[in-house]
Scaffold this active site. Structure first.
Site, PDB file in Angstrom:
ATOM      1  N   GLY A   1     -12.930   5.319  -0.523  1.00 26.73           N
ATOM      2  CA  GLY A   1     -13.668   4.784  -1.669  1.00 26.73           C
ATOM      3  C   GLY A   1     -13.615   5.680  -2.887  1.00 26.73           C
TER       4      GLY A   1
ATOM      5  CD  GLU B   1     -11.589   5.219   7.464  1.00 25.36           C
ATOM      6  OE1 GLU B   1     -11.648   4.025   7.141  1.00 25.36           O
ATOM      7  OE2 GLU B   1     -11.624   5.634   8.639  1.00 25.36           O
ATOM      8  N   PRO B   2      -9.217   8.005   2.829  1.00 28.64           N
ATOM      9  CG  PRO B   2      -8.288   9.720   1.549  1.00 28.64           C
ATOM     10  CD  PRO B   2      -8.939   9.441   2.872  1.00 28.64           C
ATOM     11  N   GLY B   3      -7.655   5.494   0.764  1.00 26.98           N
ATOM     12  CA  GLY B   3      -6.474   4.644   0.631  1.00 26.98           C
ATOM     13  C   GLY B   3      -6.020   4.653  -0.807  1.00 26.98           C
ATOM     14  NE  ARG B   4      -9.557   1.529  -5.076  1.00 26.22           N
ATOM     15  CZ  ARG B   4      -9.319   0.236  -5.207  1.00 26.22           C
ATOM     16  NH1 ARG B   4      -8.435  -0.179  -6.076  1.00 26.22           N
ATOM     17  NH2 ARG B   4      -9.970  -0.631  -4.470  1.00 26.22           N
TER      18      ARG B   4
ATOM     19  CE1 TYR C   1     -11.209  -7.341  -4.968  1.00 25.33           C
ATOM     20  CE2 TYR C   1      -9.267  -6.112  -5.636  1.00 25.33           C
ATOM     21  CZ  TYR C   1     -10.050  -6.662  -4.641  1.00 25.33           C
ATOM     22  OH  TYR C   1      -9.694  -6.505  -3.350  1.00 25.33           O
TER      23      TYR C   1
ATOM     24  CB  CYS D   1       0.765 -23.542 -12.780  1.00 31.82           C
ATOM     25  SG  CYS D   1       2.389 -23.695 -13.506  1.00 31.82           S
ATOM     26  CD  GLU D   2      -4.515 -21.268 -10.100  1.00 30.96           C
ATOM     27  OE1 GLU D   2      -5.656 -21.233 -10.605  1.00 30.96           O
ATOM     28  OE2 GLU D   2      -4.215 -21.980  -9.125  1.00 30.96           O
TER      29      GLU D   2
ATOM     30  CE1 TYR E   1      -6.469  -2.226  -0.470  1.00 32.53           C
ATOM     31  CE2 TYR E   1      -6.921  -0.560  -2.158  1.00 32.53           C
ATOM     32  CZ  TYR E   1      -7.045  -1.021  -0.863  1.00 32.53           C
ATOM     33  OH  TYR E   1      -7.753  -0.290   0.045  1.00 32.53           O
TER      34      TYR E   1
END
Ligand code: ADP
Ligand code: MG
Length: 873
Positions: free
Chosen positions: A716, A752-755, A795, A822-823, A852
């Site tokens: 986090g 356990e970092p990811g980002r 997000y 197409c959004e 991500y």
């Protein structure tokens, strides 16, 4: 040498008024700056210069304490002696003889202590006491600048600025929060010019009362004195010199990422000042606006910075310009006792506020209740006054006082048309108790009243949300200047990013086709080594869902990281890339996964985490004799967006602490042993103390379980997506963990970092497809959008976007960068200042896309997945 007086006609705007606040007049070198600025304006602009000064820092507070403690004769004498000492010391710093420079003034101060009016503490005596600070500082300044060779005259402000009583004004306000006349005429200007040399120093804060005595303009009133002089003299401009280089989008001391506001119109400045930005006294704008005198805000320590310019020619730009807050707000909530919608109820209650001389600020009303706020800066909201008011109100309604509160206000033009961009802001307030919401009819402000203790902590978060959502158009360079952090600590400016150094190579890679992710492994290693350098951490794992690229996994394995997987697919992928990896270096933390995934993981011998008793009850045989890790929900969530907060009742993750006994029973029954506790409550957290709290909570629970050997506080760690924002403070993180580890040394600490490890290493390259203009808005189309990078759509995430093909071009008009899906939500970034020349075929780079990014890419609209490249040098 003194500059000669300009020979302008009596009606020419001869004067420039400069106001210096307390910190600006408290040091010798700052008086040198004042002298230099006076001289420069006289010589370079041929202007006459009037300087308006505040008291030396802290002096007004002391004088106020003398007023408040008037009954205590000994205390008053001691305070006066200290003030005399302070000013005598300052004389010596200025190489002045205290007796010669200030003798008379200090005698006057002492006399006020001995004054027969002191014991009763009358308002006229208080006003005279409060006036001493400015009288002293202006006298000192004149004496000092004369020793420096400037022909400076001393002006008594009371001769020119006269208090004008307002209807219903209390005696207190008439004397101590006075308003004054400010319509000047040629006669006054002639008299003023004739009254002394063309360089003059006068006092802020004080005026002549109608009875000939002294009146005070209220706290911060020196700005208003300068404005009154500016209007009376029809000055060229009024410059407010202070300790920050302008008005910012939030108080820079509370929000370091606040941006300098280079240009404002009078209405916006008025609103920002009224709603709490102390840098300008709210009453100082009106006189300047009426007299059409521009107002500048400048920094005494950085005299060459351009600061803020407030005038009527600023271009209007819709959007939130600032967020401000006021403390000490008192809410009075009134419930009708009689019928609903009773005729005359409002007039009954407002009459009573008027009778007590209280001016109401905000109002919220329903059929049976009216809640209003009182602002301490306009009112004397003492307990006595409130008690008397409540007793009166009790005759017509049930009354409740809610205090202390803080009002948090978003200021900007077109507030109503921006509500849809404020969803994250509403969500932030939704977590706290809001007592009152008010949207002003001038469409310039939206105010939330909350408990006072909450406001401070909310401001930086709200500011970040406003900037990210585009509600605050920070990319408009004509209005938004640099952040306070950048101005204050240019030394900590970050070095060029890896991609700035490798732009040529990236352009070359883009030729092989876009959309394309490129990862820079040295950057991954750099982040990995930072974490490895945190002494309190015993074991570190990479949350591979952020970026499972094989080269990234290999690099992190070599840096000593284990891995956290959340699905069987991830586990299998990991073992394909790193077949020899010891199972002890792998965590498996699935969410609502089917039984077969647990079985596969247990079969491999990796650490398996569960977060409810259900798997133990449904599949007891699976867990018999096994070691398990328990994921707990500490009961609160954190993070940059609702969808990444993983704690609290609304989140599906984690066992609630109160269910722990039940879980322990189920584990015992299944014959499973809890060897570790884990919590991960969100992503994008910048508060380094957060993991300290989590660890302490888990450690206290672990003591009751007995078999726990390690505590996993999750990841986090925040990433600074905005190059202006502050990087995550690893040193503070390390210190907080060291502290809590020392308290519970018996447990191993796992993270356990990811980002954090991979965000910065990755960029997404896109090619420009079309540039269009629709109803004035420029849109830059790219060949990848929410299919290639989902985060902005999912997000509202903010990513830096640059035109890599034109890195050296100047910023152009704000534009939206959109993808080919197409959004309507397929927008990669709004309000970006891409160069004007941006055209088909240019390569756009989206920064911080290594986490991500590719892994969330999808084939919606049946577009191809982006490609991936790795750079390792
Ligand atoms: P002075 O003594 O020069 O009058 P003040 O202390 O009254 O100075 O005002 C300057 C201070 O205002 C700054 O140091 C800053 O802490 C505060 N401030 C509050 N809000 C803002 C804002 N939006 N922009 C700039 N400064 C602000
Ligand atoms: Mg001030």
């Amino acid at each position: 040498m003194s500059p000669s007086a300009p020979a302008a006609g009596a009606d020419a705007p001869d004067w420039i008024v400069l106001k210096f606040g307390g910190t600006s007049v408290s040091r010798r070198h700052r008086w040198d700056t004042i002298g230099r600025l006076m001289k420069r304006r006289a010589e370079e602009e041929g202007a006459r210069v009037l300087v308006v000064v505040s008291a030396v820092s802290g002096v007004t507070n002391e004088l106020q304490a003398i007023c408040d403690g008037h009954a205590d004769a000994a205390g008053t004498d001691a305070r006066i002696a200290a003030l005399v000492q302070r000013h005598e010391d300052f004389c010596r710093e200025l190489s002045l003889d205290p007796a010669l420079a200030l003798g008379e003034r200090l005698a006057a101060l002492r006399a006020l202590g001995a004054d027969p009016r002191r014991a009763a503490g009358g308002l006229d005596w208080q006003a005279e006491v409060l006036a001493q600070g400015e009288l002293l500082s202006s006298t000192l300044g004149v004496a000092y600048l004369r020793t420096q060779g400037l022909d400076v005259g001393w002006t008594d402000s009371r001769e020119w600025i006269h208090a004008r009583p307002l209807p219903n004004q209390t005696d207190w306000a008439k004397r101590l929060s006075a308003s004054c006349d400010y319509t000047g005429d040629a006669g006054l200007r002639t008299r003023f010019a004739a009254a002394g040399p063309s360089l003059r120093i006068a006092q802020g804060f004080i005026a002549r009362a109608p009875d000939g005595g002294t009146a005070i303009l209220g706290r911060g009133g020196s700005d208003t004195s300068a404005a009154y002089f500016g209007a009376l003299l029809g000055a060229r401009r009024v410059e407010i010199w202070t300790d920050v280089p302008g008005m910012f989008s939030a108080n820079p001391r509370a929000v370091p990422d606040a941006r300098l506001l280079s240009r404002l119109d009078y209405e916006e400045a008025q609103e920002i000042a009224t709603t709490g930005a102390k840098v300008l006294h709210p009453r100082c704008i009106h006189p300047c606006r009426e007299a059409r005198v521009p107002l500048w805000i400048r920094d005494t320590e950085r005299p060459d910075m351009p600061g803020t310019v407030i005038d009527s020619s600023a271009t209007t730009l819709p959007g939130v310009k600032a967020i401000s807050s006021r403390r000490g707000i008192v809410l009075v909530s009134m419930e009708t006792i009689g019928m609903w919608q009773q005729v005359g109820f409002l007039s009954d209650v407002f009459e009573r506020f008027k009778a007590h001389g209280l001016s109401i600020d905000l109002i919220g009303s329903s059929e049976a209740n009216v809640t209003v706020s009182l602002d301490p800066s306009d009112n004397l909201v003492s307990t006595n006054v409130l008690d008397a008011l409540c007793a009166d109100l009790a005759q017509v309604c049930r009354v409740k006082v809610i205090a202390p509160c803080a009002a948090i206000t978003l200021v900007g033009r077109g507030m109503r048309s921006m509500l849809h961009k404020l969803s994250d802001v509403w969500a932030e307030f939704g977590r706290e108790r809001v007592h009152l919401i008010s949207q002003s009819s001038n469409d310039l402000n939206l105010t939330f009243v909350v408990d006072e203790g909450l406001a401070e902590g909310m401001l930086p978060r709200l500011h970040a949300l406003l900037a990210q959502s585009g509600a605050m158009p920070v990319s408009e360079a004509a209005v938004f200047g640099p952040s306070w952090r950048r101005i204050d600590q240019p030394a900590t400016l970050r070095p060029p990013t890896w991609w700035q150094q490798q732009s040529g190579r990236l352009l070359h890679l883009a030729q092989a086709g876009t959309p394309r992710y490129v990862y820079h492994l040295p950057t991954v290693r750099e982040r990995a080594r930072e974490i490895a350098g945190v002494a309190a951490i015993d074991r570190r794992f990479f949350a591979l869902k952020a970026n499972p690229h094989p080269r990234v996994l290999q690099a992190l394995e070599a840096e000593g990281f284990g891995f956290e997987c959340v699905s069987r697919g991830e586990l299998e992928h990991l073992y394909r890339v790193l077949p020899a990896l010891a199972p002890d270096r792998v965590l498996f933390t699935p969410s609502f996964a089917p039984q077969r995934e647990y079985a596969a993981a247990l079969g491999k011998g990796v650490h398996v985490t569960i977060d409810s008793a259900t798997p133990l009850r449904q599949w007891p045989d699976l867990f018999r004799g096994r070691d398990i890790v328990l994921r707990l929900d500490p009961g609160f969530g954190h993070g940059h967006h609702e969808k990444v907060r993983t704690g609290g009742k609304d989140a599906k993750f984690g066992l609630a602490a109160e269910a722990l006994p039940e879980f322990l029973d189920a584990a015992r029954a299944a014959g499973a042993r809890i060897t570790g506790l884990h919590a991960h409550i969100g992503s994008g957290i910048h508060d380094a103390r957060h993991w300290h709290t989590v660890y302490a909570q888990l450690a206290s629970l672990a003591e009751g379980i007995g078999t726990v050997g390690f505590i996993d506080v999750g990841g986090g760690l925040g990433v600074a997506y905005d190059p202006e924002a502050e990087p995550f403070d690893v040193a503070a993180y390390a210190a907080a963990l060291a502290e809590v580890k020392a308290a519970y040394p018996q447990y191993a600490l796992w993270v356990e970092p990811g980002r954090y490890l991979v965000a910065e290493c990755g960029v997404l390259l896109l090619a420009v497809t079309q540039v269009t203009r629709k109803q004035g808005l420029r849109r830059v189309g790219a060949d990848g959008g929410m299919n290639a990078l989902l985060r902005p759509a999912l997000y509202n995430a903010w990513h830096e976007i640059v035109n890599l093909s034109r890195l050296d071009d100047a910023a152009g008009d704000a534009c939206d960068v959109v993808g080919p899906i197409c959004e309507t939500g397929d927008v990669i970034g709004r309000q970006r200042r891409l160069p004007e020349a941006t055209a088909e075929g240019d390569v756009l780079l989206v920064g911080h896309a290594g986490a991500y990014g590719a892994v969330m890419a999808n084939r919606y609209n049946l577009r191809e997945l982006p490609q991936e490249d790795v750079i390792d040098d």
